[in-house]
Design a protein around this motif. Structure first.
Motif, PDB file in Angstrom:
ATOM      1  N   TYR A   4       9.407  11.782   9.758  1.00 49.54           N
ATOM      2  CA  TYR A   4       9.539  10.373  10.118  1.00 49.54           C
ATOM      3  C   TYR A   4       8.183   9.677  10.050  1.00 49.54           C
ATOM      4  CZ  TYR A   4      10.265   6.165  12.891  1.00 49.54           C
ATOM      5  OH  TYR A   4      10.297   4.866  13.310  1.00 49.54           O
ATOM      6  N   LEU A   5       7.152  10.300  10.608  1.00 48.30           N
ATOM      7  CA  LEU A   5       5.812   9.704  10.589  1.00 48.30           C
ATOM      8  C   LEU A   5       5.284   9.562   9.165  1.00 48.30           C
ATOM      9  CD1 LEU A   5       4.189  11.478  13.656  1.00 48.30           C
ATOM     10  CD2 LEU A   5       4.924   9.087  13.482  1.00 48.30           C
ATOM     11  N   VAL A   6       5.525  10.539   8.333  1.00 47.86           N
ATOM     12  CA  VAL A   6       5.110  10.463   6.930  1.00 47.86           C
ATOM     13  C   VAL A   6       5.820   9.304   6.243  1.00 47.86           C
ATOM     14  CG1 VAL A   6       5.228  11.651   4.696  1.00 47.86           C
ATOM     15  CG2 VAL A   6       4.434  12.875   6.724  1.00 47.86           C
ATOM     16  N   HIS A   7       7.109   9.181   6.493  1.00 45.95           N
ATOM     17  CA  HIS A   7       7.874   8.083   5.898  1.00 45.95           C
ATOM     18  C   HIS A   7       7.327   6.725   6.354  1.00 45.95           C
ATOM     19  CE1 HIS A   7      11.223   5.807   4.310  1.00 45.95           C
ATOM     20  NE2 HIS A   7      11.364   5.246   5.501  1.00 45.95           N
ATOM     21  N   ARG A   8       7.028   6.580   7.629  1.00 43.67           N
ATOM     22  CA  ARG A   8       6.470   5.321   8.165  1.00 43.67           C
ATOM     23  C   ARG A   8       5.135   4.998   7.512  1.00 43.67           C
ATOM     24  NH1 ARG A   8       9.808   2.104   9.104  1.00 43.67           N
ATOM     25  NH2 ARG A   8      10.917   3.561   7.863  1.00 43.67           N
ATOM     26  N   ARG A   9       4.283   6.005   7.339  1.00 41.68           N
ATOM     27  CA  ARG A   9       2.979   5.781   6.686  1.00 41.68           C
ATOM     28  C   ARG A   9       3.167   5.361   5.235  1.00 41.68           C
ATOM     29  NH1 ARG A   9       1.197  10.989   9.104  1.00 41.68           N
ATOM     30  NH2 ARG A   9       0.628  10.410  11.213  1.00 41.68           N
ATOM     31  N   MET A  10       4.126   5.986   4.565  1.00 41.02           N
ATOM     32  CA  MET A  10       4.398   5.615   3.170  1.00 41.02           C
ATOM     33  C   MET A  10       4.926   4.185   3.097  1.00 41.02           C
ATOM     34  SD  MET A  10       5.946   9.235   1.756  1.00 41.02           S
ATOM     35  CE  MET A  10       6.690   8.463   0.350  1.00 41.02           C
ATOM     36  N   ARG A  11       5.775   3.796   4.028  1.00 42.82           N
ATOM     37  CA  ARG A  11       6.303   2.436   4.039  1.00 42.82           C
ATOM     38  C   ARG A  11       5.183   1.442   4.334  1.00 42.82           C
ATOM     39  NH1 ARG A  11      10.346   1.505   1.559  1.00 42.82           N
ATOM     40  NH2 ARG A  11      11.860   2.540   2.851  1.00 42.82           N
ATOM     41  N   ASP A  12       4.308   1.761   5.296  1.00 40.53           N
ATOM     42  CA  ASP A  12       3.136   0.914   5.564  1.00 40.53           C
ATOM     43  C   ASP A  12       2.329   0.704   4.286  1.00 40.53           C
ATOM     44  OD1 ASP A  12       3.227   0.150   8.252  1.00 40.53           O
ATOM     45  OD2 ASP A  12       1.777   1.648   8.921  1.00 40.53           O
ATOM     46  N   ALA A  13       2.077   1.792   3.573  1.00 37.47           N
ATOM     47  CA  ALA A  13       1.276   1.725   2.352  1.00 37.47           C
ATOM     48  C   ALA A  13       1.950   0.865   1.291  1.00 37.47           C
ATOM     49  CB  ALA A  13       1.009   3.126   1.816  1.00 37.47           C
ATOM     50  N   SER A  14       3.255   0.998   1.115  1.00 32.73           N
ATOM     51  CA  SER A  14       3.943   0.205   0.099  1.00 32.73           C
ATOM     52  C   SER A  14       3.968  -1.272   0.467  1.00 32.73           C
ATOM     53  CB  SER A  14       5.354   0.733  -0.168  1.00 32.73           C
ATOM     54  OG  SER A  14       6.175   0.616   0.969  1.00 32.73           O
ATOM     55  N   ILE A  15       4.118  -1.583   1.738  1.00 34.16           N
ATOM     56  CA  ILE A  15       4.099  -2.980   2.184  1.00 34.16           C
ATOM     57  C   ILE A  15       2.702  -3.558   2.012  1.00 34.16           C
ATOM     58  CG2 ILE A  15       4.309  -4.470   4.230  1.00 34.16           C
ATOM     59  CD1 ILE A  15       6.681  -2.576   5.059  1.00 34.16           C
ATOM     60  N   LEU A  16       1.683  -2.795   2.376  1.00 39.58           N
ATOM     61  CA  LEU A  16       0.301  -3.253   2.207  1.00 39.58           C
ATOM     62  C   LEU A  16       0.004  -3.514   0.736  1.00 39.58           C
ATOM     63  CD1 LEU A  16      -2.456  -3.866   3.416  1.00 39.58           C
ATOM     64  CD2 LEU A  16      -2.960  -1.414   3.331  1.00 39.58           C
ATOM     65  N   GLU A  17       0.445  -2.639  -0.146  1.00 46.54           N
ATOM     66  CA  GLU A  17       0.226  -2.836  -1.576  1.00 46.54           C
ATOM     67  C   GLU A  17       0.919  -4.102  -2.084  1.00 46.54           C
ATOM     68  OE1 GLU A  17      -1.952  -1.331  -3.662  1.00 46.54           O
ATOM     69  OE2 GLU A  17      -2.588  -0.470  -1.753  1.00 46.54           O
ATOM     70  N   CYS A  18       2.109  -4.371  -1.608  1.00 47.12           N
ATOM     71  CA  CYS A  18       2.804  -5.614  -1.991  1.00 47.12           C
ATOM     72  C   CYS A  18       1.973  -6.834  -1.606  1.00 47.12           C
ATOM     73  CB  CYS A  18       4.166  -5.717  -1.304  1.00 47.12           C
ATOM     74  SG  CYS A  18       5.458  -4.730  -2.019  1.00 47.12           S
ATOM     75  N   ILE A  19       1.468  -6.824  -0.383  1.00 50.72           N
ATOM     76  CA  ILE A  19       0.695  -7.972   0.108  1.00 50.72           C
ATOM     77  C   ILE A  19      -0.615  -8.081  -0.658  1.00 50.72           C
ATOM     78  CG2 ILE A  19      -0.462  -8.939   2.138  1.00 50.72           C
ATOM     79  CD1 ILE A  19       1.829  -7.560   3.811  1.00 50.72           C
ATOM     80  N   LYS A  20      -1.277  -6.964  -0.917  1.00 49.63           N
ATOM     81  CA  LYS A  20      -2.496  -6.988  -1.719  1.00 49.63           C
ATOM     82  C   LYS A  20      -2.210  -7.495  -3.125  1.00 49.63           C
ATOM     83  CE  LYS A  20      -5.276  -3.429   0.517  1.00 49.63           C
ATOM     84  NZ  LYS A  20      -5.907  -2.100   0.333  1.00 49.63           N
ATOM     85  N   GLY A  21      -1.003  -7.252  -3.595  1.00 49.55           N
ATOM     86  CA  GLY A  21      -0.598  -7.696  -4.923  1.00 49.55           C
ATOM     87  C   GLY A  21      -0.176  -9.155  -4.981  1.00 49.55           C
ATOM     88  N   GLY A  22      -0.211  -9.844  -3.846  1.00 55.21           N
ATOM     89  CA  GLY A  22       0.076 -11.275  -3.842  1.00 55.21           C
ATOM     90  C   GLY A  22       1.383 -11.682  -3.205  1.00 55.21           C
TER      91      GLY A  22
END
Length: 77
Positions: A4-22
Motif C-alpha cells: 500500500y505504501l509503495v502504491h501511494r508513493r508511486m501515485r504521489d510521483a505520477s501526480i507530481l510529474e503531471c503537475i511538473k508537466g504543466g
C-alpha cells in the motif's frame, strides 16, 4: 501494508510529474493518471488526487491556490 505504501508513493510521483508537466488542476491530473476510468468513479478519483495534492503541498513539492479544493490551481515548485 508495505505494498500500500509503495502504491501511494508511486501515485504521489505520477501526480507530481503531471503537475511538473504543466497540468494545473485536480481534474487535469485525474484525466491523465486515471485514463479510461469509468465516469462514475471520477469524483472519487478526484478526491484521492486532492488528498495527494494536499500532501505534496504540505511537503512544499507543489503550490496550490487557496482554499485547497478540486478547483485549486496547481503549479510545480
Amino acid at each position: 501494508a508495505r505494498a500500500y505504501l509503495v502504491h501511494r508513493r508511486m501515485r504521489d510521483a505520477s501526480i507530481l510529474e503531471c503537475i511538473k508537466g504543466g497540468v494545473d488542476s485536480v481534474d487535469g491530473v485525474v484525466a491523465q493518471v486515471y485514463r479510461g476510468l469509468d465516469e462514475r468513479l471520477i469524483a472519487a478519483a478526484a478526491l484521492s488526487v486532492l488528498a495527494h495534492v494536499e500532501h505534496l503541498d504540505e511537503r512544499a513539492l507543489i503550490r496550490a491556490s487557496r482554499p485547497l479544493s478540486r478547483g485549486s490551481v496547481l503549479s510545480a515548485v
